[in-house]
Design an enzyme around this catalytic site. Structure first.
Site, PDB file in Angstrom:
ATOM      1  N   ASP A  83       0.923  -1.128   0.000  1.00 24.44           N
ATOM      2  CA  ASP A  83       0.000   0.000   0.000  1.00 24.44           C
ATOM      3  C   ASP A  83       0.962   1.175   0.000  1.00 24.44           C
ATOM      4  O   ASP A  83       1.593   1.459   1.032  1.00 24.44           O
ATOM      5  CB  ASP A  83      -0.866  -0.001   1.263  1.00 24.44           C
ATOM      6  CG  ASP A  83      -1.841   1.169   1.269  1.00 24.44           C
ATOM      7  OD1 ASP A  83      -1.454   2.255   0.809  1.00 24.44           O
ATOM      8  OD2 ASP A  83      -2.981   0.998   1.725  1.00 24.44           O
ATOM      9  N   HIS A  84       1.131   1.822  -1.132  1.00 26.56           N
ATOM     10  CA  HIS A  84       2.271   2.743  -1.229  1.00 26.56           C
ATOM     11  C   HIS A  84       2.149   3.934  -0.269  1.00 26.56           C
ATOM     12  O   HIS A  84       3.125   4.609   0.003  1.00 26.56           O
ATOM     13  CB  HIS A  84       2.528   3.189  -2.672  1.00 26.56           C
ATOM     14  CG  HIS A  84       1.494   4.135  -3.197  1.00 26.56           C
ATOM     15  ND1 HIS A  84       0.317   3.708  -3.733  1.00 26.56           N
ATOM     16  CD2 HIS A  84       1.460   5.470  -3.252  1.00 26.56           C
ATOM     17  CE1 HIS A  84      -0.401   4.743  -4.083  1.00 26.56           C
ATOM     18  NE2 HIS A  84       0.269   5.844  -3.811  1.00 26.56           N
TER      19      HIS A  84
ATOM     20  N   HIS B  57      -5.791   2.990   1.508  1.00 30.48           N
ATOM     21  CA  HIS B  57      -4.988   4.071   2.092  1.00 30.48           C
ATOM     22  C   HIS B  57      -5.632   4.691   3.332  1.00 30.48           C
ATOM     23  O   HIS B  57      -4.998   4.845   4.366  1.00 30.48           O
ATOM     24  CB  HIS B  57      -4.751   5.176   1.051  1.00 30.48           C
ATOM     25  CG  HIS B  57      -4.286   4.664  -0.275  1.00 30.48           C
ATOM     26  ND1 HIS B  57      -3.365   3.655  -0.388  1.00 30.48           N
ATOM     27  CD2 HIS B  57      -4.605   5.015  -1.550  1.00 30.48           C
ATOM     28  CE1 HIS B  57      -3.141   3.411  -1.667  1.00 30.48           C
ATOM     29  NE2 HIS B  57      -3.892   4.217  -2.392  1.00 30.48           N
TER      30      HIS B  57
END
Ligand code: NAD
Length: 495
Positions: free
Chosen positions: A182-183, A245
């Protein structure tokens, strides 16, 4: 410490590999984290030669601006020489046999001790097939070396599909070998949340239901759907931003303090946090969640979502979500968390606002109804990075008057430029086997379960779209969500 490993990148000709992975690997090489004992096999359908692949890798580094300022430097070429291309169709078993042969050769040539990282930079529908073949065709080493799988979002589109996806890879890889990207978790300001909370007596002692009135999370974009209409039409803001996010940020903000700051303690607390978010009934979804889709702007210079190229004329996809979540984690039990994300909003900004309680009697005023200004801590995540603390102080000379002031800390452009890209940090973590900044299956699963109730409620009704003007902060109902609780959004660029 340098790490030796063979990377096998599925989707080696794709956008993610080009824009993110090759530049990130190059940075690790330039910083000495990867030395000469590493190799990369890129696989995809196109029939590229190794030489062509080297050119592509070098141009990816240049395009990312990582090559600038260097003269007569053969570092990108030296780096690219570690790359090998193999044309591959994920369904074809023979290709895994060839891949194993090449992997074993490179392991020997670079002395990689059986360390392998499989990076699936491809659509998730291929994950199960690839993971299955990797195991069956013995691409996973069985000595002392490690085998790690890095996978990209989207991880499913609801709980059942995410579970199916997870089941399809867990036959080949154990949970501790799976690194779900999950960047956002790779972003420095997100990683700083734990430090801010648990590394400061000031905030640590106030981070509870006695002192925090509400938490607000905004991920606002000013752009519209741009070139992503094809994907977006199947996803929408809830799947694209909230389930992953925003829910990760919620966990970091609401988790209890771990005894030790290490991946396993942190994960345990984060899982607990997401499991302690109240699950809504359908009626509660109607009260606590708002969806929206952008229309034209007030001057009619920007297209409505439904008129963008690649979108359906009657699209019911949401480009905006606002919601109120309630945590039942012990310290913050009952504290509302207002979340909001959307496209074509007034201003691009990702920020978190911690709104403190304001129950103290105002001893500075004769008027008992005159409240003190509320103390707010804002964490700026994007594009600004830093903090603002809003508090009251004596101002002016006439009488004893209090006014709010803002204590600001912002990272400078030079400081921001020194922060590694999210992918660089995440690949370095995966090499080190550090799962702090990756999503655990239990977190992903629970986040889907929470979102599915909202999604299912929405899917049963036809929304009245478009319902917000491009350039606004979303539908009126998103403001009403707070007004009815006697609150307002702290981030309000229209004010
Ligand atoms: P892309 O379409 O640019 O690349 C896909 C790659 O898969 C190509 O290399 C293609 O050749 C290969 N491929 C497709 N079908 C194949 C098959 N049958 N056999 C072998 N190879 C095949 O996609 P992308 O943008 O690089 O994204 C890859 C994954 O990463 C997707 O899951 C995407 O959702 C995710 N992701 C991408 C980004 C990004 O910035 N691009 C960001 C976050 C997540």
């Amino acid at each position: 410490m340098n790490q030796k490993a063979l990377f096998i990148i599925f989707g080696g000709t794709g956008d993610l590999a080009y824009r993110k992975l090759y530049p990130a690997l190059f940075n690790l090489y330039e910083k000495g984290y990867l030395k000469e004992d590493f190799a990369v096999i890129g696989t995809a359908r196109r029939p590229w030669s190794n030489d062509h692949y080297h050119e592509v890798v070098m141009s990816a580094i240049e395009d990312a601006g990582r090559d600038s300022g260097r003269t007569n430097d053969d570092l990108p070429r030296k780096f690219a020489n570690h790359f090998y291309y193999q044309s591959h169709n994920v369904d074809d078993v023979d290709h895994y046999v060839a891949l194993r042969k090449l992997a074993d050769e490179l392991d020997e040539k670079y002395q990689l001790e059986g360390n392998r990282i499989f990076y699936l930079a491809m659509a998730p529908r291929f994950f199960g097939t690839i993971a299955g073949h990797l195991k069956d065709q013995q691409l996973l080493t069985d000595g002392d070396g490690f085998n790690r799988l890095i996978i990209e979002k989207p991880f499913g589109r609801d709980y059942p599909s995410a579970k199916e996806l997870n089941d399809s890879i867990s036959g080949s890889f154990k949970e501790e070998q799976i690194f779900r990207i999950d960047h956002y978790l790779g972003k420095e300001p997100i990683q700083s949340i734990a430090g801010l909370r648990f590394g400061n007596a000031l905030f640590n002692s106030l981070w509870n239901k006695e002192h925090i009135d509400n938490i607000q999370i905004t991920l606002a974009e000013s752009l519209g759907v741009e070139e992503r209409a094809g994907y977006y039409e199947t996803a929408g803001a809830m799947r694209d931003m909230v389930q992953n996010h925003i829910m990760q940020i919620v966990s970091l903000l609401t988790m209890e303090r771990p005894d030790v700051f290490d991946p396993s303690h942190l994960r345990e607390k984060k899982i607990e946090a997401v499991e302690n978010i109240q699950m809504y009934s359908k009626e509660e979804v109607d009260q606590n969640f708002v969806r929206g889709q952008y229309g034209e702007d007030e001057f009619k210079t920007q297209l409505a979502y439904r008129d963008e190229e690649g979108t359906d004329d009657n699209s019911q996809i949401e480009t905006f979500v606002a919601g109120k979540l309630i945590t039942h984690n012990p310290s913050l039990d009952g504290v509302p968390i207002y979340i909001r994300t959307g496209k074509r909003l007034t201003k691009k900004s990702t920020q978190v606002n911690i709104v403190f309680k304001n129950n103290d009697k105002n001893i500075f005023s004769d008027n008992p109804d005159e409240k003190l200004e509320t103390n707010v801590l804002t964490m700026h995540i994007e594009p600004d990075q830093g903090f603002t603390l809003e508090f009251n102080t004596k101002t002016g000379n006439q009488g004893y008057k209090l006014s709010p002031v803002h204590l600001r800390y912002r990272k400078t452009a030079a400081e921001k430029a020194r922060i590694p890209d999210a992918y660089e940090g995440l690949i370095r973590d995966a090499l080190a086997g550090d799962k702090t900044n990756f999503a655990h299956w239990h977190e992903v699963a629970q986040a889907w379960k929470i979102m599915d109730v909202v999604r299912n409620t929405w899917d049963a009704e036809t929304p009245d779209f478009p319902n917000y003007v491009s350039g606004s902060m979303g539908p009126q109902a998103a403001d009403d969500l707070l007004t009815r609780d006697g609150r307002e959004w702290v981030f309000n660029p229209r004010k």
